[in-house]
Scaffold this active site. Structure first.
Site, PDB file in Angstrom:
ATOM      1  N   GLU A 272      13.685  -2.704   6.236  1.00 17.00           N
ATOM      2  CA  GLU A 272      13.011  -1.399   6.239  1.00 17.00           C
ATOM      3  C   GLU A 272      11.927  -1.371   5.170  1.00 17.00           C
ATOM      4  O   GLU A 272      12.148  -1.780   4.038  1.00 17.00           O
ATOM      5  CB  GLU A 272      14.041  -0.300   5.968  1.00 17.00           C
ATOM      6  N   LYS A 343      11.190   6.057  13.200  1.00 21.57           N
ATOM      7  CA  LYS A 343      12.499   6.625  12.894  1.00 21.57           C
ATOM      8  C   LYS A 343      12.546   8.096  13.270  1.00 21.57           C
ATOM      9  O   LYS A 343      11.663   8.868  12.912  1.00 21.57           O
ATOM     10  CB  LYS A 343      12.820   6.445  11.404  1.00 21.57           C
ATOM     11  N   CYS A 395      18.089   2.403   9.271  1.00 24.69           N
ATOM     12  CA  CYS A 395      18.939   2.910   8.190  1.00 24.69           C
ATOM     13  C   CYS A 395      19.989   3.902   8.691  1.00 24.69           C
ATOM     14  O   CYS A 395      20.874   3.569   9.459  1.00 24.69           O
ATOM     15  CB  CYS A 395      18.062   3.500   7.085  1.00 24.69           C
TER      16      CYS A 395
END
Length: 519
Positions: A272, A343, A395
């Protein structure tokens, strides 16, 4: 006089007993942390839940809620203590303030088990907690925990069973179904112990055991015979250096240097936001990495921050460099191509700040780097990389199976998650995060690769077991061969609905029985 003294003594003894039972609930909650990774003593969750169930059985709504609240305080206080690490080390708050925020979060999360116990007692005809009602109501309050204020479904009890006999249920009913079955087992066993509703409790317990035994004989996906080699790069860049302007090129070149010896892999994954420069301004480096990957007949997937200069929006994203398809050997990247993932499920405080006009001026904790992201779409296309179709999550998103289900495609070859758990230091948080990712692989019957900045970096097979992993806090590359599979698990098709239907039917059955027996 003597009678009055005796009554006062009895009252004090009763009060002291209630206090000790609350503390026993708290200790049972504390013990839950050892059921999860990295300790992984799955049996402890049954022991802790049994202790809790004994303490709340037959209690009034108020007492049941209080004891379950203490259980929740212990459960979350120990289980998510890693949150304090990020607040203390990077939040810029005094120790007392960071501990206060941590306590506030735990106090909030403990409301959900308390609510489950309160409703379980209120729904009972006798207005005393009927344990058999609890599993169904627990599912409702856990759903609320995963939804209210964008949701925080961490430490759901089913994750503790990744290496237990109940793991075979995950491809059928998922982690949420395992949580339900765990509670049915515990509450049925306790109901038998208390000699109440013996026939019903016995039937439920027998059904659960038979279901587990049958599930262990079922296979839903099988290896296709094809393997892909992956290289997962762990840069181990200190969090305090990650966004320092003078570290941009050293950080990017580190990833390129670590990749250079691994171009023989079919797929290379960087973590990430591995590239600490916004995408529109990182063109020179991205062209370099793209050309190198394409020249070596491989693909790189990397985390990067995209910034739209027109809309002034930041996106936490994944992009593909190098060989995009099986027939294309030229560089495939250009800005802003569609082969990317944004995301969707953002982390409160870390990636967006609710009520930011009030909170940001209070402390640096509410003004962390890159804490003003915009959500990507809930449903997005799979990433295409070197002939692979990959369903990605970034995540915190890996904790939401419904989002993975929404993006899981018929041609999905592999699951991918990237993270930067440097925020949480040497705590047990990154291990719990990895455990959640393993459960997703088992539920959806697909291999999963996870690349992180400081660990845990690992490759996992379709049964949720490690193929390979590398130590935390080391600059290293994980090389592994990942076997692709064919077929679909029931959970990948029907998700949580069978469990919710089963829980509703059980609730109605128990309500009907309690009305007749007045329990």
């Amino acid at each position: 006089m003597i009678l009055s003294t005796l009554k006062g003594t009895a009252s004090r003894v009763k009060s002291a007993s209630l206090v000790w039972q609350n503390w026993l609930s708290f200790i049972a909650g504390l013990a839950m942390v050892f059921a999860y990774a990295p300790y992984s003593q799955w049996w402890l969750s049954f022991a802790a839940l049994t202790c809790w169930g004994t303490l709340v059985h037959g209690q009034s709504p108020k007492l049941a809620a209080v004891r379950s609240y203490f259980f929740g305080l212990g459960w979350f206080g120990a289980g998510i203590s890693w949150v304090h690490v990020s607040i203390d080390q990077f939040g810029g708050l005094p120790l007392i303030a960071s501990l206060g925020l941590m306590a506030l979060l735990c106090a909030y999360l403990a409301l959900f088990p308390a609510l489950a116990s309160y409703l379980s007692a209120r729904c009972s005809t006798s207005r005393q907690l009927n344990l058999l009602l609890f599993p169904s109501i627990w599912l409702l309050t856990e759903w609320l925990r995963g939804w209210v204020l964008t949701g925080f479904p961490w430490l759901s009890i089913g994750y503790s069973q990744l290496n237990s006999p109940l793991a075979s249920l995950a491809p059928i009913i998922g982690e949420v179904g395992i949580s339900f079955i765990m509670l049915v087992i515990v509450t049925s066993a306790l109901t038998l112990y208390f000699k109440q509703q013996v026939k019903l409790a016995g039937a439920l317990l027998t059904s659960c055991v038979l279901g587990i035994l049958v599930s262990q004989q079922l296979t839903f996906v099988k290896p296709s015979g094809e393997k892909k080699s992956v290289a997962l790069v762990q840069g181990n860049i200190a969090q305090e250096l990650k966004w320092a302007p003078e570290q941009e090129w050293p950080s990017m070149l580190k990833y390129l240097d670590l990749t250079r010896a691994n171009y023989d892999a079919d797929l290379i994954v960087w973590p990430e936001s591995a590239i600490p420069k916004i995408e529109p301004l990182a063109g020179e480096f991205l062209d370099m990495a793209d050309s190198a990957a394409a020249l070596n007949n491989t693909a790189i997937i990397t985390g990067i921050i995209n910034y739209n200069f027109e809309s002034k929006e930041y996106f936490n994203s994944l992009i593909v460099l190098g060989k995009e398809s099986a027939t294309d050997t030229s560089g495939s990247y250009f800005y802003p191509n569609a082969n990317r993932f944004y995301k969707h499920h953002l982390l409160p405080i870390g990636e967006f700040v609710p009520f930011q006009e009030w909170l940001r001026p209070i402390a640096p904790f509410f003004n962390l780097p890159m804490s003003s992201f915009t959500r990507g779409n809930y449903i997005q296309s799979n990433l295409k990389a070197n002939g692979l179709s990959i369903t990605p999550l970034i995540c915190f998103e890996i904790a939401f199976p419904e989002q993975l289900h929404a993006n899981f495609k018929a041609d999905t070859d592999m699951l991918l998650t990237v993270s930067n758990d440097a925020w949480f230091g040497t705590s047990h948080g990154p291990h719990q995060h990895m455990e959640i990712a393993q459960m997703r692989a088992l539920e959806f019957g697909r291999p999963l690769v996870r690349s992180t900045n400081t660990g845990v970096t690992a490759a996992v097979d379709h049964q949720g077991q490690f193929i390979a992993r590398i130590p935390q806090f080391e600059e290293q590359v994980l090389k592994a061969d990942v076997a692709l599979v064919k077929g679909y698990t029931p959970f990948s098709r029907y998700q949580r609905y069978p469990t919710y239907i089963l829980a509703t039917l059980l609730f109605l059955l128990i309500i009907g029985v309690t009305r007749k027996t007045k329990i």
